[in-house]
Each structure stands twice: as C-alpha cells, then as structure tokens.
Design a protein around this motif. Structure first.
Motif, mmCIF file in Angstrom:
data_model
loop_
_atom_site.group_PDB
_atom_site.id
_atom_site.type_symbol
_atom_site.label_atom_id
_atom_site.label_comp_id
_atom_site.label_asym_id
_atom_site.label_seq_id
_atom_site.Cartn_x
_atom_site.Cartn_y
_atom_site.Cartn_z
ATOM 1 N N VAL A 13 4.480 -58.420 1.152
ATOM 2 C CA VAL A 13 5.234 -57.167 1.188
ATOM 3 C C VAL A 13 4.497 -56.088 0.400
ATOM 4 C CG1 VAL A 13 7.371 -56.033 0.473
ATOM 5 C CG2 VAL A 13 7.462 -58.282 1.555
ATOM 6 N N THR A 14 4.035 -56.448 -0.790
ATOM 7 C CA THR A 14 3.353 -55.477 -1.653
ATOM 8 C C THR A 14 2.081 -54.952 -1.011
ATOM 9 O OG1 THR A 14 4.241 -56.539 -3.643
ATOM 10 C CG2 THR A 14 2.289 -55.155 -3.918
ATOM 11 N N SER A 15 1.231 -55.824 -0.537
ATOM 12 C CA SER A 15 -0.039 -55.391 0.060
ATOM 13 C C SER A 15 0.197 -54.600 1.339
ATOM 14 C CB SER A 15 -0.931 -56.598 0.357
ATOM 15 O OG SER A 15 -1.356 -57.217 -0.835
ATOM 16 N N THR A 16 1.150 -55.032 2.149
ATOM 17 C CA THR A 16 1.420 -54.324 3.408
ATOM 18 C C THR A 16 1.873 -52.894 3.146
ATOM 19 O OG1 THR A 16 2.029 -56.398 4.501
ATOM 20 C CG2 THR A 16 2.782 -54.351 5.526
ATOM 21 N N LEU A 17 2.765 -52.713 2.181
ATOM 22 C CA LEU A 17 3.243 -51.367 1.868
ATOM 23 C C LEU A 17 2.106 -50.455 1.417
ATOM 24 C CD1 LEU A 17 6.593 -52.150 -0.001
ATOM 25 C CD2 LEU A 17 6.328 -51.144 2.271
ATOM 26 N N ARG A 18 1.144 -51.008 0.714
ATOM 27 C CA ARG A 18 0.036 -50.186 0.218
ATOM 28 C C ARG A 18 -1.038 -49.963 1.270
ATOM 29 N NH1 ARG A 18 3.080 -52.061 -3.327
ATOM 30 N NH2 ARG A 18 3.149 -51.463 -5.544
ATOM 31 N N LEU A 19 -1.127 -50.840 2.249
ATOM 32 C CA LEU A 19 -2.141 -50.683 3.292
ATOM 33 C C LEU A 19 -1.737 -49.687 4.373
ATOM 34 C CD1 LEU A 19 -3.259 -54.407 3.720
ATOM 35 C CD2 LEU A 19 -4.651 -52.517 2.849
ATOM 36 N N VAL A 20 -0.447 -49.397 4.473
ATOM 37 C CA VAL A 20 0.004 -48.430 5.476
ATOM 38 C C VAL A 20 -0.570 -47.052 5.137
ATOM 39 C CG1 VAL A 20 1.999 -47.227 6.428
ATOM 40 C CG2 VAL A 20 2.113 -49.691 6.006
ATOM 41 N N ALA A 21 -1.305 -46.468 6.091
ATOM 42 C CA ALA A 21 -1.893 -45.123 5.915
ATOM 43 C C ALA A 21 -2.709 -45.022 4.630
ATOM 44 C CB ALA A 21 -0.799 -44.059 5.933
ATOM 45 N N VAL A 22 -3.462 -46.085 4.323
ATOM 46 C CA VAL A 22 -4.215 -46.104 3.066
ATOM 47 C C VAL A 22 -5.272 -45.004 3.012
ATOM 48 C CG1 VAL A 22 -5.989 -47.724 3.867
ATOM 49 C CG2 VAL A 22 -5.374 -47.669 1.441
ATOM 50 N N ASP A 23 -5.718 -44.528 4.173
ATOM 51 C CA ASP A 23 -6.784 -43.526 4.193
ATOM 52 C C ASP A 23 -6.266 -42.093 4.186
ATOM 53 O OD1 ASP A 23 -5.634 -43.809 6.678
ATOM 54 O OD2 ASP A 23 -7.498 -43.477 7.783
ATOM 55 N N ARG A 24 -4.934 -41.907 4.238
ATOM 56 C CA ARG A 24 -4.432 -40.530 4.261
ATOM 57 C C ARG A 24 -3.171 -40.328 3.432
ATOM 58 N NH1 ARG A 24 -0.251 -39.527 7.835
ATOM 59 N NH2 ARG A 24 0.442 -41.284 9.095
ATOM 60 N N SER A 25 -2.750 -41.366 2.711
ATOM 61 C CA SER A 25 -1.504 -41.263 1.955
ATOM 62 C C SER A 25 -1.673 -40.533 0.638
ATOM 63 C CB SER A 25 -0.938 -42.662 1.684
ATOM 64 O OG SER A 25 -1.882 -43.434 0.965
ATOM 65 N N ARG A 380 4.800 -41.571 3.165
ATOM 66 C CA ARG A 380 3.825 -42.107 4.117
ATOM 67 C C ARG A 380 3.861 -41.378 5.441
ATOM 68 N NH1 ARG A 380 0.152 -45.992 1.746
ATOM 69 N NH2 ARG A 380 1.005 -45.909 -0.350
ATOM 70 N N GLY A 381 4.905 -40.606 5.652
ATOM 71 C CA GLY A 381 4.994 -39.866 6.897
ATOM 72 C C GLY A 381 4.227 -38.557 6.895
ATOM 73 N N ARG A 382 3.689 -38.154 5.733
ATOM 74 C CA ARG A 382 2.930 -36.906 5.660
ATOM 75 C C ARG A 382 1.522 -37.191 5.159
ATOM 76 N NH1 ARG A 382 6.313 -34.340 0.549
ATOM 77 N NH2 ARG A 382 5.571 -35.812 -1.042
ATOM 78 N N ALA A 383 0.569 -36.543 5.778
ATOM 79 C CA ALA A 383 -0.837 -36.764 5.412
ATOM 80 C C ALA A 383 -1.195 -35.948 4.178
ATOM 81 C CB ALA A 383 -1.742 -36.370 6.566
ATOM 82 N N ASP A 384 -1.988 -36.555 3.305
ATOM 83 C CA ASP A 384 -2.540 -35.852 2.145
ATOM 84 C C ASP A 384 -4.012 -36.255 2.041
ATOM 85 O OD1 ASP A 384 -2.795 -34.302 -0.102
ATOM 86 O OD2 ASP A 384 -1.837 -35.724 -1.463
ATOM 87 N N ASP A 385 -4.795 -35.785 2.990
ATOM 88 C CA ASP A 385 -6.204 -36.168 3.083
ATOM 89 C C ASP A 385 -7.083 -34.933 3.260
ATOM 90 O OD1 ASP A 385 -5.295 -35.531 5.607
ATOM 91 O OD2 ASP A 385 -6.336 -37.165 6.616
ATOM 92 N N GLY A 386 -6.868 -33.947 2.389
ATOM 93 C CA GLY A 386 -7.573 -32.672 2.518
ATOM 94 C C GLY A 386 -9.072 -32.795 2.490
ATOM 95 N N PHE A 387 -9.610 -33.633 1.604
ATOM 96 C CA PHE A 387 -11.066 -33.728 1.501
ATOM 97 C C PHE A 387 -11.680 -34.437 2.700
ATOM 98 C CE2 PHE A 387 -10.624 -32.299 -2.856
ATOM 99 C CZ PHE A 387 -11.770 -31.531 -3.009
ATOM 100 N N SER A 474 -8.510 -24.369 5.429
ATOM 101 C CA SER A 474 -7.411 -24.491 4.472
ATOM 102 C C SER A 474 -6.576 -25.714 4.818
ATOM 103 C CB SER A 474 -6.535 -23.235 4.492
ATOM 104 O OG SER A 474 -5.446 -23.374 3.611
ATOM 105 N N PHE A 475 -6.200 -26.467 3.784
ATOM 106 C CA PHE A 475 -5.331 -27.637 3.958
ATOM 107 C C PHE A 475 -4.339 -27.648 2.805
ATOM 108 C CE2 PHE A 475 -4.059 -31.951 2.923
ATOM 109 C CZ PHE A 475 -3.669 -32.453 4.152
ATOM 110 N N GLU A 476 -3.078 -27.785 3.127
ATOM 111 C CA GLU A 476 -2.024 -27.833 2.108
ATOM 112 C C GLU A 476 -1.612 -29.278 1.894
ATOM 113 O OE1 GLU A 476 0.198 -25.986 -0.776
ATOM 114 O OE2 GLU A 476 -1.036 -24.918 0.698
#
Length: 503
Positions: A13-25, A380-387, A474-476
C-alpha cells in the motif's frame, strides 16, 4: 492474518501510493538533483563528487545505493530529471520497507493490530508521502534505524532470545548503515544506546556495549578509506562546516536562516494538508510520558529512542539548522511510540473510561487515515512538474550551449542550474556588465523562491530584469509558484546572440 502478511500488505500500500504519478506529483528539489549527480559519480567509481569536487558533507551510503540501483536496473540513462524520478522510485520502495518494519516492530512490542494501524497511518500520512517522494537521504536512513531497533528490542526483554551476541552485532551494523547514510542519525541511534548504557535501561549493558562498538564499524571503514586515499583534509573541512550548520553557528539554510520564511507561517499555510500530522506531533509529550510509565526494558529503550528524536528536533528548532526533512526523523519514532502506548478501539469496554478511550482512539484513527487519503487524492490529480515542462520547452526552442541567467539558489547554484546545466550555460549573470559580456538574453525565474528570500537576487532586481522582458514560458505549480522563462533585452553595446536562438 500472520504478522509478515500484514507487513507485506502495509509495504504494498505504501509503495503503491508513492509510485502513483511519481514523475509529476512534486517538482524537483535542488538537493535531489545534487544527490542524483553524486549517485552517478559513485557508480563511476571512487568517492562521490559533484562538478565542484569531492563531496564529504554527507556520508556516501545513499549515493552508493543509488549507484547499485542504477546498475542493477539500468536506470542511469536519460536526462537528469528522468534520473531523479528513477531514484524516487527507489525511495518509494524503501518507504514500503519502512512501513513493513513499522508493522513488525510495533507488533513485536504490542500487537499485530497496533502494527497494522501504524503501517497504514504511515502509508497515507501526507508529510511522510512528501518526504518519501523526494530523492533525499532520510527515507533510506529510517529504514536502517527501524531495522536496527527491530533486531535490538528483543534483547531488552527479561528472557533474551537465542544468540543474543549475534543479534547485538547485527543491530549495531544496521545502526552503522544508518549513520553511513546520514551521520546525524547517530543522534537517534548511538545517543539512545549511550543513555541506555549509562542508565542500565533496555538490553543488558554487555549487549548494549557490543551494539555501540559495532555501530561505529561502517563509518570507521569509510573514514579509513578517506584517509588512505589522501582526502582527509577535504573530509575534515566538510565535516566541520557541516557541524557548524548542525549546531546553528552557520545558518545557511532552513527556517532559522536570515531572510527565510517563518516556520509558523509555513506551518499555518500547510495546516489543511498536514493537520493529522500536526495532531500526532502534538501528542509527542503524551507518548513519551506513557512510554516512561512502563518500567520494562523494551518500553524504556523505545522511550530513549523517542526522547533522543525529541531533543534533536527541539535543538534544531531553537538554535540549529531547522529544515523540513528533519521532522521526519521525529515523526516516525513518535508514530512508534503512539502505536505501542495509546489505547486501541475495542469491541467491548470493561469500564466507561475504557469505552471513552476506545471511542476517542477510533475517531482519531479515522481522521489520521481518511483525512490524508482525501488530500492525497486531490494532490495526485494535479501536475507539479514545471522543470520537466521547462526543459522540454527549452530543448525545443533554444540551441545547446545557450547562455541563460538564473536568480535562484542560495549556498548552492539553484535548481535551475542543476536541471539544465547538461545542455546550457547557466549562472548568476544579472549585472549589465555580466549580461553584456556573456550575451545573456534569457532568464529563468521560479518566482516563489524569490518571494520567499531563497534566491541570489532581490525581488526588486528580478522585477527590474523582467519588466521589459518577453515571457516565453510559464508554469504555475505548488512548489515554485510561477516558473517562468523570459527573453530579456541585451544591455547597450553587447553583441546579440546568434540568429535563431529563441527567435
């Protein structure tokens, strides 16, 4: 359900929750980029180094683990941001191991139900998710710390287990690996052992002494190699500088540094997300009190573990370098303490007091699990991957080698530099003379960094630089606010950049 099955469930459960959208969370943090560079260096052989030279501020444990991970699974390809995300996958799996160890440790001291609750609270707690999501040192450090206590705790029982000396040695080596990952972890491993030896708490003194002696072995081997290869002077300089930062003599980073945002302001801003975390931390004194009420060796050893974590954070809060990730080294010991002491919900209560306590525990647990789960789903439903998006933009529009000015970064060069320095020339070129000499026409601004005082340039100066600039990208995002790329006019008399760059 067997204890091992419960531990495995918590881990999944712990690893799965952290792997979801790991590249943009969550956008990349500057230390992640530096540590990933150190991991690549460790994989190439020798001591970890950055572009500035050998790195001895932190021990090399995490960097060699990264190197092994990359070698084993072939994750050392791709650009620097992709490599950071690969290391985040490693940390997500280590977080799963942490949850499993929590279940096993609490179950060994109290019950399987308490262990499962501790594992599930850890799995969904948003502060822990945030820390495990980043490719930083603390996640691996806590794995070794908890593994060490899991092995050590049976020695504190009235009837020691079989082969107690081997167990004491194994616990010491696990603590030693924690120190080899983050040497500050000695404050929650070696310090409790020293107190246990002095007070004659926990395991018998002969086993405590054996664990202490073994705990220093991994770091001693590392130090011996440093001296043998002629790097002791560099090591000593880095460690004395790091000690000054730890003690607060030098305040370069953290909430106690001059010009940094206030801790209270940060806590207030994050209250909606971290309310259950704060609630559990407010119970820290109660958990310590309940542990100290128990007079057996197991609870006394856990009390020393918990008390050391409290004292470490209190010192950082008052005088030392107080950084957000330091709280993780208190939260996990506090979670252990709460899980082994607070009353659990029960079907039947013998007295009215027990019924009230059980009801309060059930309500608290519901808030501690359901509240963070709702926040997790929203985040997890919003992206935060500005760079990531900025890198994609500049690689498409700016030729390799283009000079770009950066304004973020305090003692380090800043996240903008490390995220793009494999493709472009980046530095703190903001004066007219520097921009004219380097022909700087582009400027990256993570506005939240500047607003909070973490940049190399004042807010007024950045506004002056950008007021006549053209906004290209620009990215917010949550982490850096508006991340922006500007094309800024060259100073009078400067040669323009070659045709086609960003035009």
């Amino acid at each position: 359900m067997p204890t091992l099955a419960l531990a495995a469930l918590a881990a999944v459960v712990t690893s799965t929750l952290r792997l979801v959208a790991v590249d943009r969370s969550g956008d990349v943090f500057v230390d992640e980029l530096i540590y990933t560079e150190l991991g690549r260096s460790a994989g190439a052989g020798g001591f970890p180094r950055t572009e500035e030279g050998l790195f001895f501020l932190h021990p090399p444990g995490f960097f060699y683990l990264q190197a092994g991970w990359s070698r084993l699974f072939g994750t050392d390809g791709g650009d620097v941001l992709t490599q950071v995300h690969d290391v985040r996958v490693l940390n997500a799996l280590l977080a799963g191991v942490t949850a499993a160890l929590l279940v096993l440790l609490v179950a060994r001291v109290r019950s399987r139900a308490a262990g499962l609750i501790a594992g599930l609270v850890f799995a969904v707690d948003q502060f822990c998710v945030r820390q495990n999501d980043r490719a930083l040192l603390e996640t691996e450090t806590m794995v070794w710390v908890l593994a060490g206590y899991l092995v050590l705790i049976p020695l504190a029982r009235d009837k020691p287990p079989r082969r107690p000396r081997a167990r004491a040695v194994a616990a010491g080596l696990l603590f030693g690996l924690a120190i080899l990952t983050k040497d500050h972890s000695a404050l929650i491993t070696v310090l409790p052992l020293l107190a246990a030896f002095a007070l004659n708490w926990g395991p018998p003194r002969r086993f405590t002494a054996l664990t202490l002696a073994t705990a220093v072995v991994p770091y001693t081997v590392y130090l011996t190699l440093v001296r043998a290869f002629g790097h002791f002077d560099d090591f000593w300089y880095a460690k004395t500088t790091g000690l000054q930062r730890l003690l607060g003599i030098v305040q370069e980073t953290g909430f106690n540094a001059p010009g940094s945002p206030s801790l209270m302001g940060r806590l207030t801003a994050q209250l909606p997300e971290y309310a259950p975390t704060y609630a559990m931390l407010l119970l820290t004194p109660l958990a310590l009190y309940l542990l100290l009420r128990r007079k057996d060796g197991v609870h006394r050893m856990l009390a020393l573990f918990h008390a050391s974590a409290i004292l470490t954070l209190l010192y950082a809060f008052a005088l030392g370098t107080l950084e957000e990730q330091a709280l993780y080294l208190l939260f996990v010991p506090n979670l252990v303490a709460l899980a082994v002491t607070l009353p659990l919900p029960a079907r039947r209560a013998v007295t009215r007091r027990a019924a009230v306590a059980a009801g309060l525990s059930a309500a608290f647990l519901a808030c501690a699990i359901l509240g963070p789960a709702a926040v997790y789903a929203k985040d997890r439903g919003r992206a935060d991957d500005g760079f990531v998006q900025l890198r994609a933009y500049v690689t498409q529009h700016l030729p390799r080698g283009t000079t770009i000015a950066t304004v973020d970064g305090g003692t380090s060069r800043g996240v903008s530099h490390y995220a793009l320095n494999d493709l472009y020339r980046l530095d703190h070129w903001v004066s007219e003379e520097e921009r004219a000499y380097e022909r700087v026409e582009y400027l990256i601004v993570p506005w939240k960094v500047i607003e909070q005082g973490y940049g190399n340039t004042s807010m007024a100066e950045v506004e002056r630089l950008t007021e006549r600039g053209q906004l290209l990208f620009s990215f917010e995002g949550e982490m850096y606010g508006e991340l922006a790329l500007y094309r800024i006019p060259l100073p009078d008399g400067a040669r323009p950049a070659p045709e086609g760059i960003g035009r």
